[in-house]
Design a protein around this motif. Sequence first.
Motif, PDB file in Angstrom:
ATOM      1  N   LEU A 144      18.006 -26.000   6.699  1.00 20.32           N
ATOM      2  CA  LEU A 144      17.095 -27.209   6.908  1.00 20.32           C
ATOM      3  C   LEU A 144      15.872 -26.808   6.416  1.00 20.32           C
ATOM      4  N   LYS A 145      15.057 -27.949   5.820  1.00 19.44           N
ATOM      5  CA  LYS A 145      13.637 -27.723   5.244  1.00 19.44           C
ATOM      6  C   LYS A 145      12.813 -28.824   6.104  1.00 19.44           C
ATOM      7  N   PRO A 146      11.414 -28.289   5.971  1.00 17.83           N
ATOM      8  CA  PRO A 146      10.640 -29.264   6.441  1.00 17.83           C
ATOM      9  C   PRO A 146      10.619 -30.787   5.939  1.00 17.83           C
ATOM     10  N   GLU A 147      11.253 -30.822   4.722  1.00 18.53           N
ATOM     11  CA  GLU A 147      11.143 -32.294   4.407  1.00 18.53           C
ATOM     12  C   GLU A 147      12.638 -32.908   5.140  1.00 18.53           C
ATOM     13  N   ASP A 148      13.262 -32.293   5.730  1.00 25.39           N
ATOM     14  CA  ASP A 148      14.589 -32.942   6.298  1.00 25.39           C
ATOM     15  C   ASP A 148      13.977 -33.735   7.708  1.00 25.39           C
ATOM     16  N   THR A 149      12.552 -33.403   7.902  1.00 27.68           N
ATOM     17  CA  THR A 149      12.230 -33.981   9.471  1.00 27.68           C
ATOM     18  C   THR A 149      12.171 -35.454   9.375  1.00 27.68           C
ATOM     19  N   ALA A 150      12.845 -36.156  10.331  1.00 28.01           N
ATOM     20  CA  ALA A 150      13.048 -37.653  10.324  1.00 28.01           C
ATOM     21  C   ALA A 150      13.868 -38.053  11.519  1.00 28.01           C
ATOM     22  N   VAL A 151      13.676 -39.110  11.874  1.00 25.60           N
ATOM     23  CA  VAL A 151      14.839 -39.627  12.816  1.00 25.60           C
ATOM     24  C   VAL A 151      16.172 -40.050  12.046  1.00 25.60           C
ATOM     25  N   TYR A 152      17.320 -39.723  12.732  1.00 22.50           N
ATOM     26  CA  TYR A 152      18.603 -39.614  12.141  1.00 22.50           C
ATOM     27  C   TYR A 152      19.328 -40.778  12.648  1.00 22.50           C
ATOM     28  N   TYR A 153      19.896 -41.655  11.912  1.00 21.66           N
ATOM     29  CA  TYR A 153      20.701 -42.862  12.552  1.00 21.66           C
ATOM     30  C   TYR A 153      21.906 -42.774  11.974  1.00 21.66           C
ATOM     31  N   CYS A 154      22.967 -43.075  13.062  1.00 30.07           N
ATOM     32  CA  CYS A 154      24.238 -43.501  12.676  1.00 30.07           C
ATOM     33  C   CYS A 154      24.504 -44.841  12.557  1.00 30.07           C
ATOM     34  N   TYR A 155      25.334 -45.262  11.254  1.00 34.62           N
ATOM     35  CA  TYR A 155      25.409 -46.607  10.876  1.00 34.62           C
ATOM     36  C   TYR A 155      26.915 -46.730  10.688  1.00 34.62           C
ATOM     37  N   ALA A 156      27.408 -47.793  11.366  1.00 35.11           N
ATOM     38  CA  ALA A 156      28.977 -48.102  11.052  1.00 35.11           C
ATOM     39  C   ALA A 156      28.910 -49.351  10.308  1.00 35.11           C
ATOM     40  N   GLN A 157      29.778 -49.428   9.275  1.00 38.21           N
ATOM     41  CA  GLN A 157      29.822 -50.573   8.314  1.00 38.21           C
ATOM     42  C   GLN A 157      31.361 -50.917   8.136  1.00 38.21           C
ATOM     43  N   LEU A 158      31.850 -52.338   8.383  1.00 37.75           N
ATOM     44  CA  LEU A 158      33.139 -52.624   8.054  1.00 37.75           C
ATOM     45  C   LEU A 158      32.932 -54.164   7.515  1.00 37.75           C
ATOM     46  N   GLY A 159      32.919 -54.538   6.001  1.00 37.14           N
ATOM     47  CA  GLY A 159      32.403 -55.808   5.765  1.00 37.14           C
ATOM     48  C   GLY A 159      31.177 -56.251   6.047  1.00 37.14           C
ATOM     49  N   SER A 160      31.218 -57.431   6.647  1.00 39.41           N
ATOM     50  CA  SER A 160      30.015 -58.135   7.309  1.00 39.41           C
ATOM     51  C   SER A 160      29.598 -57.458   8.763  1.00 39.41           C
ATOM     52  N   LEU A 161      30.571 -56.475   9.361  1.00 38.43           N
ATOM     53  CA  LEU A 161      30.286 -56.022  10.764  1.00 38.43           C
ATOM     54  C   LEU A 161      29.643 -54.857  10.434  1.00 38.43           C
ATOM     55  N   ARG A 162      28.316 -54.697  11.036  1.00 41.50           N
ATOM     56  CA  ARG A 162      27.264 -53.494  10.766  1.00 41.50           C
ATOM     57  C   ARG A 162      26.739 -53.156  12.217  1.00 41.50           C
ATOM     58  N   TYR A 163      26.666 -52.041  12.524  1.00 35.72           N
ATOM     59  CA  TYR A 163      25.884 -51.454  13.655  1.00 35.72           C
ATOM     60  C   TYR A 163      25.131 -50.169  13.338  1.00 35.72           C
ATOM     61  N   TRP A 164      24.115 -50.138  14.319  1.00 30.23           N
ATOM     62  CA  TRP A 164      23.152 -48.931  14.146  1.00 30.23           C
ATOM     63  C   TRP A 164      23.183 -48.327  15.770  1.00 30.23           C
ATOM     64  N   GLY A 165      22.934 -47.097  15.606  1.00 31.25           N
ATOM     65  CA  GLY A 165      22.779 -46.287  16.665  1.00 31.25           C
ATOM     66  C   GLY A 165      21.261 -46.266  16.744  1.00 31.25           C
ATOM     67  N   GLN A 166      20.692 -45.713  17.931  1.00 29.90           N
ATOM     68  CA  GLN A 166      19.171 -45.679  18.444  1.00 29.90           C
ATOM     69  C   GLN A 166      18.435 -44.518  17.726  1.00 29.90           C
ATOM     70  N   GLY A 167      19.149 -43.541  17.102  1.00 30.19           N
ATOM     71  CA  GLY A 167      18.536 -42.396  16.431  1.00 30.19           C
ATOM     72  C   GLY A 167      18.276 -41.215  17.146  1.00 30.19           C
ATOM     73  N   THR A 168      18.283 -40.105  16.595  1.00 31.99           N
ATOM     74  CA  THR A 168      17.823 -38.937  17.128  1.00 31.99           C
ATOM     75  C   THR A 168      16.815 -38.088  16.103  1.00 31.99           C
ATOM     76  N   GLN A 169      15.711 -37.607  16.862  1.00 30.03           N
ATOM     77  CA  GLN A 169      14.889 -36.954  16.061  1.00 30.03           C
ATOM     78  C   GLN A 169      15.294 -35.554  15.682  1.00 30.03           C
ATOM     79  N   VAL A 170      14.862 -35.178  14.311  1.00 28.03           N
ATOM     80  CA  VAL A 170      15.195 -33.682  13.993  1.00 28.03           C
ATOM     81  C   VAL A 170      13.968 -33.403  13.312  1.00 28.03           C
ATOM     82  N   THR A 171      13.316 -32.261  13.968  1.00 24.53           N
ATOM     83  CA  THR A 171      12.119 -31.692  13.408  1.00 24.53           C
ATOM     84  C   THR A 171      12.248 -30.352  12.746  1.00 24.53           C
ATOM     85  N   VAL A 172      11.973 -29.980  11.766  1.00 26.53           N
ATOM     86  CA  VAL A 172      12.039 -28.648  10.683  1.00 26.53           C
ATOM     87  C   VAL A 172      10.594 -28.096  10.821  1.00 26.53           C
TER      88      VAL A 172
END
Length: 115
Positions: A85-113
């Motif tokens: 991991l690098k400092p530039e990887d610092t971000a909120v990471y989100y999970c995203y599910a996609q099936l055609g027009s069905l799309r869902y997001w998670g709430q995110g988890t913080q990663v700090t390097v």
Amino acid sequence: QVQLVESGGGLVQPGGSLRLSCAASRITFSLYTMNWYRQAPGKQRELVAAITSGGSTNNTDSVKDRFTVSRDNAKNMVSLQMNSLKPEDTAVYYCYAQLGSLRYWGQGTQVTVSS
């Protein structure tokens, strides 16, 4: 309703590793393409890695050879193993599910390097 719940974020030193997980509920998980996005402060959300229902994976160039996406259809989970991991990887990471027009997001988890 559909839920995507990320876990595994935190503070890590440069060169370290983290494993993110995303648990999905109330979707037919095995049919979805699962994605990991991230958003750093002041920047647009960007795709980090994706895994299709068939198991094909794709990583953005900046994380190639460092990040690995995988899925466990029996557990309705997708994971992102992040190494070197690098400092530039610092971000909120989100999970995203996609099936055609069905799309869902998670709430995110913080990663700090940072040291």
